[in-house]
Design an enzyme around this catalytic site. Structure first.
Site, PDB file in Angstrom:
ATOM      1  N   ARG A 142      -6.061   4.313   9.376  1.00 18.06           N
ATOM      2  CA  ARG A 142      -6.804   4.052   8.130  1.00 18.06           C
ATOM      3  C   ARG A 142      -7.993   3.177   8.447  1.00 18.06           C
ATOM      4  O   ARG A 142      -7.953   2.350   9.363  1.00 18.06           O
ATOM      5  CB  ARG A 142      -5.905   3.403   7.068  1.00 18.06           C
ATOM      6  CG  ARG A 142      -5.723   1.910   7.204  1.00 18.06           C
ATOM      7  CD  ARG A 142      -4.593   1.384   6.346  1.00 18.06           C
ATOM      8  NE  ARG A 142      -4.813   1.434   4.925  1.00 18.06           N
ATOM      9  CZ  ARG A 142      -5.360   0.446   4.212  1.00 18.06           C
ATOM     10  NH1 ARG A 142      -5.832  -0.631   4.810  1.00 18.06           N
ATOM     11  NH2 ARG A 142      -5.476   0.554   2.906  1.00 18.06           N
TER      12      ARG A 142
ATOM     13  N   GLU B 218     -24.091 -26.384   0.021  1.00 19.39           N
ATOM     14  CA  GLU B 218     -24.727 -25.078   0.216  1.00 19.39           C
ATOM     15  C   GLU B 218     -25.078 -24.719   1.665  1.00 19.39           C
ATOM     16  O   GLU B 218     -24.945 -23.561   2.058  1.00 19.39           O
ATOM     17  CB  GLU B 218     -26.021 -25.018  -0.613  1.00 19.39           C
ATOM     18  CG  GLU B 218     -25.775 -25.099  -2.096  1.00 19.39           C
ATOM     19  CD  GLU B 218     -27.062 -25.298  -2.859  1.00 19.39           C
ATOM     20  OE1 GLU B 218     -27.454 -24.403  -3.612  1.00 19.39           O
ATOM     21  OE2 GLU B 218     -27.687 -26.360  -2.686  1.00 19.39           O
TER      22      GLU B 218
HETATM   23  C1  LIG Z   1      -4.197  -3.978  -6.071  1.00 18.52           C
HETATM   24  C2  LIG Z   1      -3.688  -2.651  -5.581  1.00 18.52           C
HETATM   25  C3  LIG Z   1      -3.867  -2.320  -4.260  1.00 18.52           C
HETATM   26  C4  LIG Z   1      -3.412  -1.070  -3.787  1.00 18.52           C
HETATM   27  N1  LIG Z   1      -3.604  -0.755  -2.478  1.00 18.52           N
HETATM   28  C5  LIG Z   1      -3.157   0.439  -2.006  1.00 18.52           C
HETATM   29  C6  LIG Z   1      -3.330   0.808  -0.655  1.00 18.52           C
HETATM   30  O1  LIG Z   1      -3.876   0.045   0.143  1.00 18.52           O
HETATM   31  N2  LIG Z   1      -2.870   2.031  -0.253  1.00 18.52           N
HETATM   32  C7  LIG Z   1      -2.255   2.884  -1.115  1.00 18.52           C
HETATM   33  O2  LIG Z   1      -1.837   3.951  -0.704  1.00 18.52           O
HETATM   34  N3  LIG Z   1      -2.075   2.552  -2.399  1.00 18.52           N
HETATM   35  C8  LIG Z   1      -2.523   1.368  -2.860  1.00 18.52           C
HETATM   36  N4  LIG Z   1      -2.354   1.050  -4.170  1.00 18.52           N
HETATM   37  C9  LIG Z   1      -1.737   2.035  -5.046  1.00 18.52           C
HETATM   38  C10 LIG Z   1      -0.259   1.821  -5.173  1.00 18.52           C
HETATM   39  O3  LIG Z   1       0.388   2.049  -3.953  1.00 18.52           O
HETATM   40  C11 LIG Z   1       0.241   2.788  -6.220  1.00 18.52           C
HETATM   41  O4  LIG Z   1      -0.332   2.391  -7.448  1.00 18.52           O
HETATM   42  C12 LIG Z   1       1.722   2.741  -6.356  1.00 18.52           C
HETATM   43  O5  LIG Z   1       2.359   3.196  -5.220  1.00 18.52           O
HETATM   44  C13 LIG Z   1       2.163   3.544  -7.549  1.00 18.52           C
HETATM   45  O6  LIG Z   1       3.532   3.301  -7.744  1.00 18.52           O
HETATM   46  P1  LIG Z   1       4.082   2.688  -9.090  1.00 18.52           P
HETATM   47  O7  LIG Z   1       5.534   2.654  -8.984  1.00 18.52           O
HETATM   48  O8  LIG Z   1       3.446   1.386  -9.383  1.00 18.52           O
HETATM   49  O9  LIG Z   1       3.574   3.780 -10.108  1.00 18.52           O
HETATM   50  P2  LIG Z   1       3.334   3.650 -11.660  1.00 18.52           P
HETATM   51  O10 LIG Z   1       2.070   2.933 -11.931  1.00 18.52           O
HETATM   52  O11 LIG Z   1       4.537   3.144 -12.330  1.00 18.52           O
HETATM   53  O12 LIG Z   1       3.130   5.191 -11.987  1.00 18.52           O
HETATM   54  C14 LIG Z   1       2.025   5.872 -11.470  1.00 18.52           C
HETATM   55  C15 LIG Z   1       2.061   7.346 -11.846  1.00 18.52           C
HETATM   56  O13 LIG Z   1       3.107   7.976 -11.145  1.00 18.52           O
HETATM   57  C16 LIG Z   1       4.031   8.565 -12.041  1.00 18.52           C
HETATM   58  N5  LIG Z   1       5.372   8.372 -11.478  1.00 18.52           N
HETATM   59  C17 LIG Z   1       5.864   7.230 -10.958  1.00 18.52           C
HETATM   60  N6  LIG Z   1       7.090   7.457 -10.470  1.00 18.52           N
HETATM   61  C18 LIG Z   1       7.366   8.739 -10.716  1.00 18.52           C
HETATM   62  C19 LIG Z   1       8.480   9.544 -10.452  1.00 18.52           C
HETATM   63  N7  LIG Z   1       9.544   9.085  -9.820  1.00 18.52           N
HETATM   64  N8  LIG Z   1       8.417  10.817 -10.840  1.00 18.52           N
HETATM   65  C20 LIG Z   1       7.343  11.331 -11.462  1.00 18.52           C
HETATM   66  N9  LIG Z   1       6.247  10.602 -11.731  1.00 18.52           N
HETATM   67  C21 LIG Z   1       6.258   9.320 -11.354  1.00 18.52           C
HETATM   68  C22 LIG Z   1       3.814   7.851 -13.340  1.00 18.52           C
HETATM   69  O14 LIG Z   1       4.204   8.624 -14.402  1.00 18.52           O
HETATM   70  C23 LIG Z   1       2.351   7.592 -13.306  1.00 18.52           C
HETATM   71  O15 LIG Z   1       1.647   8.707 -13.710  1.00 18.52           O
HETATM   72  C24 LIG Z   1      -2.786  -0.174  -4.670  1.00 18.52           C
HETATM   73  C25 LIG Z   1      -2.601  -0.534  -6.009  1.00 18.52           C
HETATM   74  C26 LIG Z   1      -3.055  -1.759  -6.462  1.00 18.52           C
HETATM   75  C27 LIG Z   1      -2.860  -2.128  -7.884  1.00 18.52           C
END
Ligand SMILES: Cc1cc2nc3c(=O)[nH]c(=O)nc-3n(C[C@H](O)[C@H](O)[C@H](O)COP(=O)(O)OP(=O)(O)OC[C@H]3O[C@@H](n4cnc5c(N)ncnc54)[C@H](O)[C@@H]3O)c2cc1C
Ligand code: FES
Ligand code: FES
Length: 1304
Positions: free
Chosen positions: A402, A1235
């Protein structure tokens, strides 16, 4: 209570609310801070603890409270910073150590830092240094530069580096581990037993929480979840909420129903089988990491290829807090184009089990799974149940790569998952997969490229064909979202090349790879830091001046007790204000329709410029600037009207409902070139001339012309613009609490806007969560608008900008285009320079004319160029108005000049430091504006820096390294600085103070400076302590208030302590003299007894102090003056190692020597030096503001705008204070330092430029070349001109509009 259980009843009240809002409004805990709201800064970090009735274990993990839905918390215990210790009871060692290590300045990030490390220690009381560093990866700090934070927490490691015990040479109470509170894990808070009982006996029933706009359903079984999904196919399944939450918060997405999969056990099951591991889709990324780590340890190496590749990616995904909640299934289902997991899952032959009420299906996670931006083959009623990761087969190699704009906690620009499977016992490829992220709307498979390789041996010829195929197959249009088109395309090639090298090694090929260092290296924690300063001698033990006294509020910061503007309790009837901003860069407002907004719940008022009773504009440098737009808008983000409602969500919703109708106007101007063409400037322009430039050019051996563009810089103070205005209801009095560097300007602005005398308005500043110049002019305008809301409603009104609004509205550092023509002799002497500066001022003047003046005044930096002429112009454009930022134009002008000097060195083929040295001021001289000064300390800093950095030896090492390495190059650069302190506008060089002594002897000091992390209150306390001859503990500073000290000047220009310290000294000396007769009468008395006696004898125990500063001026007609009281000098040497394939770099070592006179407080000054250096490093190498072609700011939060994080601290960072320096012009012979050292971050830029030059030389290129600032990985990589960048055809920018504007 600050470790609190969350029960169902609380949740019912707050369905669409995040944990951070709950802690503030329901539990009244304001310790955790709100820096971005999107999981990107870590300021809101808290610890969650959950009891697992099956394993009987309590799990502790850190989370971002701003993204954690309250509904997801049922049964969890939340521990906030207040829960672990306090100044009133007992401090926790985590709180004490960050304070004692001087790890907090403004303190806004501190509670988050504390809670991240606290959680780590709960799980591992003796962590490794790497674990500490990794834990802090999700926490940003804009002030400290991280070094002291790591230093403080290093003390928890088993093996402690020696410097801690010698920390600050034992001058402070901080030295030695033995003096620190021990960490005793048995004393930690216990998990609430009621939650254990609850978990053991929980009635497993579906929970439903109904809110104003959303219903949250949390089933307990898979069947129920599937049934709900079939009933409500459009309702999303929420897990970690790290994607869904952002959509709801920032994109205004509305989901009437949300189904939580959090309590469905089947989603968390993990099954290990001989053929692979099956991981429940609900598993958090941290859990996935642990599972994979276990598998990698237990399986034979040949089976672990995919698992290890996935592990590598996981360690770089987001920060710890996000990884603790974000789920594997969520990442896959979100189908981000730059998901780090999907390319490697796809390449690694993984599959997912999808399930609906209709049944299960196992689907390969391949090119057919991802069907578009954010889209997969999932049917609306299906969920991802689990993910199967097969073990790798014999002869199979899998890797993931990456590249991101910041090494950690940043979404990848481009990533890749690659797999190759060889015929047994040969290097002939049987199978191959190549998947990329970041080069299309979804994860992309490079199938045609793969076809070039299958069936062929793994060698250069095969791969050459593959590169050619890849260039044709993975393409991006010139206007592709995200920009960086050429760079991203070249990354696809260079990542494939990396894989090629990796596989070669794997095959144990006899062919030696071209570089020993081509693999991705992970930065290890910084290792050596040395401090060095003189111990003040001959002063009493009690006298704190010159000692490394801890920041006066450090413990308040670390315990979360420190109160910032938004932490003031909500007052009776309080309202919230939200502003409506222009969506057009240049347009006439034809109509503002507020009817819908006014009819929305909770809305109290909507007002426009027409409703302002007093002055409708502010004037900062003599040109009027509208408070709210009147008739015409001139940039996107200009404030048009304001909406006032009972709560923040209501105000936000209503402001989105205000409809502004526009008629676009022609002639939008965005760049300085357009401004020059259309003669669009804020006047006056400035020019300066010295010597006979024309003649000097004629006589020069060489004449060279060049240019450099410098991008702007967002202040990114961690506390956004915040204010609370309370109408007192009597005689038009208004009380304003604001986060401002200039309370008097706020007071005046409010008074003028309301048409009332200044005497009716008081402005109070407790502390500021960082400012850096961004809380002067813009804050006064926002305060005027908020005051108008309070005036009209006769109720208190609060306004706290969200991060995105703040970045959109408040402007940044001026981007500058510098063009130069330089004449020089063959021996390196610069004899003539003609330099033009064009600053992009934005749509209003603000302080831009003053900025361009300072640009000209500092254009000589350390160099005595006898013939020079220069002009500077503030270009009026249709972008948000730029404003003051630490350095006020100096970091821009110095960059131009140093680049010019660097070019001279490149033309002559000499080391840059030789040319710098040759042209430096050598003896008492006149500057180009005829101010006399002695450069002795500049030269001393320079020499000491060269010596301490071992420049000569390391330059040879660098050359050797570069000879031996093709794809990694090193560079080293030394940069000097001469920085003028004081305001060139003479009247600003004044300050006043008010000191009260109370009957018990305690002392209350008020002065005009504001505490924004720079430690002014601590230094002023030190001054008062010395002058009154009382212990530091007797001196208190409560706030800065226009009621106590009127007519203050801004805390700016590195001049705050100089001026206010003198005013306090004056007041204290008056009081000391008044007490003299009493002291003489009773020489054996105590301070308290003298004070008590003085009161009885009717001696006033209150005094004002005043400082009339230097008569500074600049006469622009005569082009001469004395605009500065004195100069602060420094020099800095940095060495970098650049990866030419990706443009990624790391700062290997930095040595910085600063002349700051006799420091009043070395720890605070070193904090300023290091913090400024890191801010400069951000400015010159990573921070990029991006605007759309129609002038809309894209970069509106930490997700898009990257400031330096803990991974960017130089691996070795040595700061030295020049000894034996005296300064007759400032208090106690000290010097201003806030600064100056920001510019020294450019040493990293110039070291990078040198590394790029080495790469170019390998490519057969020599001589000067253009590298604009910031030297991002994109720019550095493209400038290296490797075979991969050369393979990418130029984008057709003439026919297609690029994604972003090319500024300045
Ligand atoms: C600050 C920040 C930094 C990040 N950095 C990275 C990074 O460096 N690399 C990277 O790859 N990602 C990164 N992400 C993204 C992060 O990995 C994803 O947002 C996360 O994995 C989503 O998982 P969640 O459980 O929070 O999903 P949610 O926010 O709960 O859901 C996201 C979507 O997935 C759907 N969903 C969730 N679980 C299921 C399921 N089991 N079945 C069907 N649909 C489902 C939901 O309905 C929704 O549409 C970052 C996010 C943030 C906020
Ligand atoms: S406020 Fe929560 S991460 Fe920034
Ligand atoms: S101390 Fe870290 S943001 Fe200010």
């Amino acid at each position: 209570m600050s470790c609190f259980p969350v029960r169902l009843q609380e949740v019912r009240q707050a369905v669409s609310v995040c944990l951070r809002s709950l802690t503030v409004w329901a539990v009244r805990l304001t310790g955790s801070k709100y820096g971005c709201g999107g999981g990107g800064c870590g300021a809101c970090t808290v610890m969650l603890s959950r009891y697992d009735p099956q394993t009987k274990h309590i799990h502790h993990f850190s989370v971002n409270a701003c993204l954690m839905p309250v509904c997801q918390l049922h049964g969890a215990a939340v521990t906030t910073v207040e829960g672990i210790g306090s100044t009133k009871t007992r401090l926790h060692p985590v709180q004490e150590r960050i304070a004692k290590a001087h790890g907090s300045q403004c303190g806004f990030c501190t509670p988050g830092m504390v809670m991240s490390i606290y959680t780590l220690l709960r799980n591992k009381p003796q962590p490794t240094m790497e674990e500490i560093r990794e834990t802090l990866g999700g926490n940003l700090c804009r002030c400290t530069g991280y070094r002291p934070i790591i230093e403080g927490y290093r003390t928890f490691c088993e093996v402690i580096s020696s410097f801690i015990s010698g920390f600050h040479h034992g001058q402070t109470e901080t030295s030695g581990k033995e003096k620190l509170l021990p960490l005793d894990p048995t004393q930690e808070l216990i998990f609430p037993p009621e939650l254990i009982r609850m978990a053991e006996s929980e009635e497993r029933a579906t929970q439903t929480f109904r809110g104003e706009r959303m219903t949250w359903i949390s089933p307990i079984s898979l069947d129920e979840l599937l049934q709900l999904k079939s009933q409500h196919p459009q309702a999303p399944v929420v897990m970690g909420n790290t994607n869904l939450g952002l959509d709801i918060k920032f994109k205004g997405v509305i989901h009437p129903i949300i189904i939580s999969g959090f309590r469905v056990r089947e989603l968390f099951e993990v099954t290990e089988k001989p053929e692979g591991v099956c991981i429940g889709a609900g598993s958090s990324l941290s859990t996935v990491r642990s599972v994979l780590e276990k598998c990698v340890c237990s399986l034979p190496a040949e089976h672990t290829q995919t698992l290890a590749a996935l592990l590598e990616q996981l360690s770089h995904v987001a920060g710890e807090q996000i990884r603790n909640v974000a789920t594997l299934g969520g990442n896959i289902a979100s189908a981000y184009p730059n998901s780090d997991l999907n390319p490697v899952l796809a390449a690694g032959r993984c599959s997912v089990v999808l399930q609906s009420r209709e049944g299960k299906r196992e689907v390969p996670l391949d090119k057919d799974f991802f069907v578009g931006f954010g889209k997969t083959v999932l049917k609306p009623d299906e969920i991802v149940l689990s993910v199967f990761i097969p073990v790798s087969r014999k002869g199979e190699v899998v890797r993931a790569f990456r590249h991101a704009p910041r090494k950690e906690n940043a979404l990848a620009t481009v990533n890749a998952g690659l797999r190759v499977w060889f015929e047994e016992g040969s290097n002939v490829v049987k199978e191959m997969s190549v998947y990329y992220g970041g080069v299309g709307p979804c994860t992309v498979s490079a199938e045609r490229t793969v076809q070039q390789v299958i069936g062929r041996p793994w060698n250069e010829a095969t791969l050459s064909d593959a590169y050619r195929a890849l260039v044709d197959e993975v393409t991006l249009g010139a206007s592709a979202p995200g920009g960086k088109v050429m760079f991203r395309r070249s990354l696809t090639l260079s990542l494939l090349f990396r894989f090629y090298l990796h596989v070669l090694q794997h095959l144990k090929d006899t062919v030696r790879p071209p570089s020993k260092h081509a693999g991705q290296s992970r930065q290890t924690a910084a290792e050596h830091w040395v401090k060095n300063y003189d111990v003040p001698s001959g002063q009493s033990e009690q006298d704190p001046v010159g000692r490394a006294v801890q920041h006066q509020a450090a413990l308040s910061h670390a315990t979360g007790e420190a109160v910032y503007c938004d932490d003031f309790p909500r007052t009776q009837g309080e309202l919230f204000l939200s502003v409506v901003t222009s969506a057009r860069a240049h347009a006439r407002i034809t109509h503002i329709d507020v009817s819908r907004a006014l009819s929305m719940p909770g809305v109290v008022d909507v007002f426009t410029a027409d409703d302002i009773p007093g002055k409708k504009f502010r004037s900062f440098t003599g040109i009027d600037e509208e408070i709210l737009a009147q008739g015409e808008v001139t940039c996107v983000g200009q404030m048009v009207c304001a909406v006032v409602a009972d709560t923040k969500p209501h105000a936000k919703l209503a402001s989105a409902a205000v409809k502004v109708h526009y008629e676009d106007l022609p002639d939008r101007i965005f760049t300085v070139e357009e401004a020059v063409e259309k003669r669009s400037f804020f006047l006056p322009q400035r020019e300066i001339q010295r010597g006979d430039v024309t003649k000097a050019f004629q006589e020069a051996d060489h004449v060279y012309e060049g240019e450099i563009r410098l991008g702007g810089q967002e202040h990114f103070y961690m506390e956004t613009q915040s204010m609370l205005v309370i109408p007192l209801g009597e005689e038009k009095e208004m009380k304003v609490y604001a986060s401002t560097q200039h309370p008097t300007m706020v007071q005046e602005a409010v008074a003028e806007t309301l048409g009332i005398p200044s005497s009716r308005v008081s402005c109070h500043v407790k502390r500021i969560g960082g400012a850096f110049g961004g809380k002067v002019t813009k804050t006064s305008i926002l305060a005027s608008i908020t005051a108008l809301a309070a005036w009209r409603s006769e109720r208190p009104v609060r306004c706290v900008l969200d991060r995105g609004e703040d970045m959109l509205i408040t402007g940044a550092r001026h981007p500058v285009l510098g063009k130069y023509k330089v004449g020089f002799m063959s021996d390196g002497r610069i004899t003539a320079a003609d330099v033009r500066y064009y600053a992009n001022a934005g749509h209003t003047p603000d302080e831009s004319v003053l900025v361009i003046e300072k640009i000209l005044l500092h254009m000589d930096n350390a160099y005595n160029i006898l013939n020079l002429c220069s002009q500077s112009a503030a270009c009026k454009t249709n972008l948000p108005s730029n404003t003051a930022f630490r350095g006020f134009g100096v970091p821009q002008t110095l960059m131009v000049i140093e680049n010019m000097v660097n070019d001279v060195a490149m033309v002559l083929g000499r080391p840059a430091e030789e040319i710098r040295e040759k042209n430096m001021y050598k003896e008492t001289s006149l500057t180009h504006y005829k101010m006399e000064f002695d450069p002795e300390n500049l030269l001393r800093c320079w020499e000491e820096c060269k010596e301490r950095s071992e420049l000569d030896r390391r330059r040879l090492d660098v050359a050797r390294f570069n000879q031996q390495n093709r794809w990694k190059k090193r560079g080293i650069a030394v940069i000097p600085i001469k920085y003028g302190i004081g305001f060139a506008e003479g009247f600003l060089n004044q300050a006043a103070a008010l000191v009260h002594i109370y009957k018990d002897g305690s002392v209350l000091v008020s002065h005009g400076g504001t505490e924004m992390g720079q430690g002014i209150h601590t230094k002023v306390q030190q001054v008062a302590s010395r002058e009154l001859d009382v212990p530091l503990s007797m001196i208190h500073i409560s706030e800065t208030s226009t009621s106590s000290v009127p007519n203050t000047c801004p805390s700016a220009a590195s001049f705050g302590t100089d001026a206010n310290g003198m005013a306090v000294k004056d007041a204290c000396q008056t009081l000391y003299k008044r007490l003299e007769p009493i002291r003489k009468q009773d020489p054996n008395g105590t301070w308290q007894s003298w004070v008590a006696k003085a009161f009885l004898e009717r001696i006033s125990l209150s005094a004002t102090g005043f400082y009339r500063g230097h008569d500074l001026y600049m006469d622009w007609v005569k082009q001469e003056g004395r605009p500065y009281a004195y100069f602060t000098y420094a020099a800095c040497c940095s060495e970098v190692e650049l990866d030419c394939l990706t443009g990624e770099y790391r700062t290997v070592r930095t040595d910085l020597v600063a002349d700051i006179g006799q420091s009043i407080n070395p720890s605070i000054d070193i904090g300023q030096i290091e913090g400024a250096f890191m801010q400069g490093l951000g400015l010159y190498t990573m921070e990029e503001l991006k605007f759309s072609p129609s002038g809309v700011l894209y970069t509106r939060g930490p997700g898009q705008y990257k400031i330096p994080a803990v991974c960017d601290v130089p691996l070795q960072f040595n700061v030295y204070l020049l000894s034996g320096s005296h300064n007759p012009h400032a208090i106690y012979s000290s010097k201003g330092i806030g600064e100056p050292t920001l510019f020294l971050g450019s040493s990293v830029f110039f070291a990078l430029k040198e590394a790029v030059a080495a790469a170019r030389s390998d490519a057969g290129l020599s001589g000067p070349f253009t590298l604009h600032s910031p030297a991002t990985p994109e720019r550095a990589c493209v400038a290296c001109s490797t075979c991969f960048t050369q393979m990418i055809p130029q984008a057709e920018t003439e026919t297609t509009q690029p994604w972003a504007l090319e500024l300045p």
